[in-house]
Design a protein around this motif. Structure first.
Motif, PDB file in Angstrom:
ATOM      1  N   SER A 101       0.830  -1.209   0.000  1.00 28.63           N
ATOM      2  CA  SER A 101       0.000   0.000   0.000  1.00 28.63           C
ATOM      3  C   SER A 101       0.863   1.257   0.000  1.00 28.63           C
ATOM      4  N   ILE A 102       2.032   1.200   0.653  1.00 26.87           N
ATOM      5  CA  ILE A 102       2.964   2.330   0.623  1.00 26.87           C
ATOM      6  C   ILE A 102       3.485   2.539  -0.795  1.00 26.87           C
ATOM      7  N   TYR A 103       3.881   1.426  -1.430  1.00 29.73           N
ATOM      8  CA  TYR A 103       4.440   1.515  -2.789  1.00 29.73           C
ATOM      9  C   TYR A 103       3.417   2.067  -3.774  1.00 29.73           C
ATOM     10  N   LYS A 104       2.165   1.660  -3.633  1.00 29.11           N
ATOM     11  CA  LYS A 104       1.118   2.112  -4.548  1.00 29.11           C
ATOM     12  C   LYS A 104       0.530   3.465  -4.149  1.00 29.11           C
ATOM     13  N   GLU A 105       1.047   4.034  -3.053  1.00 33.99           N
ATOM     14  CA  GLU A 105       0.576   5.322  -2.547  1.00 33.99           C
ATOM     15  C   GLU A 105      -0.929   5.314  -2.272  1.00 33.99           C
ATOM     16  N   ASN A 106      -1.393   4.172  -1.785  1.00 38.72           N
ATOM     17  CA  ASN A 106      -2.792   4.054  -1.367  1.00 38.72           C
ATOM     18  C   ASN A 106      -2.850   4.445   0.113  1.00 38.72           C
ATOM     19  N   TYR A 107      -3.109   5.719   0.352  1.00 34.83           N
ATOM     20  CA  TYR A 107      -2.977   6.257   1.699  1.00 34.83           C
ATOM     21  C   TYR A 107      -4.042   5.727   2.665  1.00 34.83           C
ATOM     22  N   VAL A 108      -5.201   5.369   2.114  1.00 33.57           N
ATOM     23  CA  VAL A 108      -6.257   4.818   2.979  1.00 33.57           C
ATOM     24  C   VAL A 108      -5.832   3.462   3.531  1.00 33.57           C
ATOM     25  N   LEU A 109      -5.401   2.570   2.623  1.00 32.09           N
ATOM     26  CA  LEU A 109      -4.951   1.246   3.068  1.00 32.09           C
ATOM     27  C   LEU A 109      -3.700   1.344   3.934  1.00 32.09           C
ATOM     28  N   THR A 110      -2.814   2.270   3.581  1.00 31.53           N
ATOM     29  CA  THR A 110      -1.614   2.467   4.391  1.00 31.53           C
ATOM     30  C   THR A 110      -1.982   2.838   5.823  1.00 31.53           C
ATOM     31  N   ALA A 111      -2.962   3.733   5.956  1.00 33.14           N
ATOM     32  CA  ALA A 111      -3.414   4.151   7.285  1.00 33.14           C
ATOM     33  C   ALA A 111      -4.062   2.990   8.032  1.00 33.14           C
ATOM     34  N   VAL A 112      -4.858   2.182   7.309  1.00 27.64           N
ATOM     35  CA  VAL A 112      -5.547   1.044   7.937  1.00 27.64           C
ATOM     36  C   VAL A 112      -4.541   0.015   8.436  1.00 27.64           C
ATOM     37  N   PHE A 113      -3.645  -0.422   7.522  1.00 28.70           N
ATOM     38  CA  PHE A 113      -2.643  -1.425   7.909  1.00 28.70           C
ATOM     39  C   PHE A 113      -1.681  -0.872   8.961  1.00 28.70           C
ATOM     40  N   GLY A 114      -1.341   0.410   8.833  1.00 30.03           N
ATOM     41  CA  GLY A 114      -0.474   1.029   9.823  1.00 30.03           C
ATOM     42  C   GLY A 114      -1.108   1.036  11.201  1.00 30.03           C
ATOM     43  N   ALA A 115      -2.410   1.337  11.244  1.00 33.51           N
ATOM     44  CA  ALA A 115      -3.137   1.345  12.515  1.00 33.51           C
ATOM     45  C   ALA A 115      -3.177  -0.058  13.128  1.00 33.51           C
ATOM     46  N   VAL A 116      -3.378  -1.068  12.272  1.00 30.48           N
ATOM     47  CA  VAL A 116      -3.403  -2.454  12.755  1.00 30.48           C
ATOM     48  C   VAL A 116      -2.047  -2.841  13.341  1.00 30.48           C
ATOM     49  N   ILE A 117      -0.979  -2.477  12.630  1.00 30.84           N
ATOM     50  CA  ILE A 117       0.378  -2.802  13.092  1.00 30.84           C
ATOM     51  C   ILE A 117       0.672  -2.126  14.427  1.00 30.84           C
ATOM     52  N   VAL A 118       0.298  -0.843  14.547  1.00 29.58           N
ATOM     53  CA  VAL A 118       0.514  -0.105  15.796  1.00 29.58           C
ATOM     54  C   VAL A 118      -0.300  -0.732  16.932  1.00 29.58           C
ATOM     55  N   ALA A 119      -1.561  -1.087  16.635  1.00 27.81           N
ATOM     56  CA  ALA A 119      -2.423  -1.692  17.661  1.00 27.81           C
ATOM     57  C   ALA A 119      -1.846  -3.025  18.139  1.00 27.81           C
ATOM     58  N   LEU A 120      -1.352  -3.838  17.185  1.00 24.96           N
ATOM     59  CA  LEU A 120      -0.751  -5.123  17.555  1.00 24.96           C
ATOM     60  C   LEU A 120       0.531  -4.921  18.354  1.00 24.96           C
TER      61      LEU A 120
END
Length: 243
Positions: free
Chosen positions: A192-211
């Motif tokens: 998602s970072i590579y494709k500059e999909n900021y919505v998915l980046t934020a979602v996956f980033g939030a999941v990683i931070v939460a975990l």
């Protein structure tokens, strides 16, 4: 005789440490240019084009780096890079295959060299913390839970696992699948970072931070509870044997 054994063990640890340190320094120097490239969009594009020019060879290079991450426990996770370079699905699959290969190498190396190899690479704190794994019959389930919990030192545990009763087949097929969720999330985050999909980046980033927060808060408690469970089981078994 005991002094001779201790001296031989110390020499062995020194040799292993020097080899380990040399590999670590070499890999760090080799990966500096890659780190610089991946810090920008243009750099990622350039590196991606380089990999595409090598076709299947690039896959083997990535598998090697991912496997080395397990062997050299100080290298940061490369699953995110895998997602950037190969996409979420293939990045996940290649990362998992690399983890399996690296874990198999570590398992066989420790089985051959024994505890001195573990003590030369893994901190005394971790060796002592997970020593309880050596004396339990529920090793597969316990290891699966430990590998599933975010934040546990999985690569360090991989060095301790061969000292337990578990065999390599059960470890690779029954325990390592616990790493699938974290690997998949990291790979899709990188993609998602590579494709500059900021919505998915934020979602996956939030999941990683939460975990990460979950692991930071509960991992020590989880390990402590597992250790207490095993100790209670031993006490019960000893009492039953006495009767």
């Amino acid at each position: 005789m005991k002094n001779k054994i201790n001296k031989d063990s110390l020499k062995y640890r020194i040799v292993v440490f020097i080899m380990y340190f040399a590999v670590l320094v070499g890999l760090t120097v080799a990966l500096i240019p890659l780190a610089r490239l991946l810090m920008s969009k243009d750099g990622m594009e350039k590196f991606h084009n380089i990999l595409e020019s090598y076709k299947f060879f690039s896959v083997f290079v990535f598998l090697f780096v991912q496997a080395v991450q397990v062997v050299v426990v100080l290298i940061p996770p490369v699953q995110i890079v895998g997602g950037m370079l190969f996409g979420g699905l293939w990045g996940s699959l290649l990362s998992l295959l690399g983890l399996w290969l690296g874990s198999a190498v570590v398992f066989l190396a420790v089985k051959t060299a024994g505890k001195p190899l573990v003590e030369a690479i893994i901190s005394k704190k971790n060796v002592k913390k997970f020593r309880f794994l050596e004396d339990t019959d529920k090793i597969t389930v316990i290891l699966f839970v430990l590998y599933l919990i975010p934040g546990t030192p999985k690569d360090a545990i991989t060095y301790i696992v061969p000292l337990t009763k578990i065999d390599i087949r059960t470890f690779l097929l029954g325990v390592l699948p616990a790493r699938i969720p974290s690997v998949v999330i990291s790979a899709f985050f990188g993609n998602s970072i590579y494709k500059e999909n900021y919505v998915l980046t934020a979602v996956f980033g939030a999941v990683i931070v939460a975990l990460a927060i979950f692991g930071f808060v509960f991992r020590e408690k989880a390990v402590s509870n597992v250790r207490k469970f095993i100790n209670r089981k031993k006490i019960v078994e000893n009492e039953q044997n006495k009767q």
